[in-house]
Design an enzyme around this catalytic site. Structure first.
Site, PDB file in Angstrom:
ATOM      1  CG  LEU A  74      -4.384  -1.455  -3.487  1.00  0.00           C
ATOM      2  CD1 LEU A  74      -4.548  -2.245  -4.781  1.00  0.00           C
ATOM      3  CD2 LEU A  74      -4.149  -2.395  -2.313  1.00  0.00           C
ATOM      4  CG  ASP A  75       1.890   1.016  -0.700  1.00  0.00           C
ATOM      5  OD1 ASP A  75       1.196   1.837  -0.081  1.00  0.00           O
ATOM      6  OD2 ASP A  75       2.591   0.150  -0.146  1.00  0.00           O
ATOM      7  CE  LYS A  76       4.359   5.728  -9.465  1.00  0.00           C
ATOM      8  NZ  LYS A  76       5.446   6.734  -9.624  1.00  0.00           N
TER       9      LYS A  76
END
Length: 340
Positions: free
Chosen positions: A137-139
């Site tokens: 997942l993106d940050k």
């Protein structure tokens, strides 16, 4: 600065050379730029005194170098990282990743990642590629992801993701009117002008499919469900931008001019939207076939507090102003230049 020191003596061939150049020759496995950085940080002494990188050395100078670990070498060190494990057994662990946590180490984030935290909680994962991580997942995206806890389980999970049999459902708050379900089937690849971004790329992109469905509509926003068929980098963010309904708070794929219509919106409401610190995107449901038990499993978690607060703010504003403003964000004019 204790026992990691190296002592060097300057000999005649190096007379008059710069200190960083001399040390680089005497310690060829360490780059000159790294040595220069250590000098500037005070990790190099000549005759027990701090120096500048351009100091010239003379024969007989005693150089002391305190070797520093490269941050990149820290990427597989266990660390106490805050995240919830909502399920685990001998084969898999399902994690609820908070926003702001990087999943995998990379330039600028060699420590403090989810991977470091996984190695703390599951030490045996050090023997697995990427510590068992199979997707990311993106940050600043919150929510569910799964990791393998042994080699067979990890390979099975990778197979499910590659063959699109895993179920991944997200929630997002976007700008614009989405009144009916739809599918975005557009390839995603590197942005042709900005290499840190992704974009719809019909020449070099890989197939990417996002299904979306409206849950609730507001004056300027829609609350939607997104279901992934593929898992490309930044997929939902890129597809929603391409759809001209970008995700609220997205710093990379939002509008170039976030509020071209801001004269029509209450200032306090604008401020609340502008201060939302991340993209309003949450991985809410995850489904897969258990690698050992061979049965369907699904996890569903609640929305995080910041997402709920934003949703309530938008809901309240829409309710108060529904008779005072134009209904529907897309009735306002937008040029293509407002989108990347």
């Amino acid at each position: 600065m204790a026992d990691n020191r190296v002592e060097l003596i300057v000999t005649e061939p190096y007379l008059g050379n710069r200190a960083d150049q001399t040390i680089s020759c005497l310690l060829p496995d360490i780059s000159r730029s790294r040595i220069k950085q250590w000098i500037e940080q005070g990790y190099v002494l000549i005759n027990d005194e701090l120096i500048n990188p351009n100091k010239k050395v003379i024969t007989g100078d005693r150089i002391t170098v305190f070797i520093q670990n490269d941050d990149k070498n820290l990427q597989f060190l266990p660390e106490d990282i805050n995240f919830d494990i909502i399920y685990y057994d001998d084969d898999i662990a399902v994690i609820n990743k908070p926003p702001g946590l990087v999943v995998h180490p990379a330039d600028g984030n060699w420590t403090g990642t989810l991977l470091n935290g996984i190695l703390k909680r599951f030490p045996l994962n050090k023997s697995l590629p990427r510590a068992g991580i199979v997707h990311r997942l993106d940050k600043d995206t919150s929510g569910l992801l799964v990791i393998g806890l042994n080699d067979l389980a990890q390979q099975n999970l990778i197979y499910q993701l590659q063959n699109k049999s895993a179920y991944r459902e997200y929630r997002a708050i976007v700008w614009g009117d989405i009144y009916r379900s739809g599918k975005i089937n557009e390839p995603i690849g590197r942005h042709p002008k900005n290499r840190i971004k992704m974009s719809v790329n019909k020449i070099n992109g890989k197939d990417a499919v996002t299904n979306y469905e409206p849950i609730e509509n507001f004056t300027y926003h829609s609350y939607i469900k997104c279901i992934l068929e593929t898992g490309r980098t930044h997929q939902i963010r890129v597809h929603m931008n391409h759809n001209k309904t970008p995700i609220v708070g997205d710093p990379m794929y939002g509008y170039k001019k976030i509020f071209p219509f801001k004269k029509n919106i209450n200032k306090d409401f604008v401020d609340k939207l502008l201060h939302f610190p991340r993209q309003a995107l949450h991985a809410k449901k995850l489904g897969l076939i258990h690698p050992t038990f061979n049965k369907q499993m699904i996890w569903d978690i609640k929305l995080p507090d910041d997402f709920l607060d934003l949703l309530e703010t938008i809901r309240d504003y829409s309710s108060v102003n529904k008779n005072n403003e134009l209904s529907g964000f897309n009735q306002h004019h937008f040029d293509d230049k407002d989108f990347d």
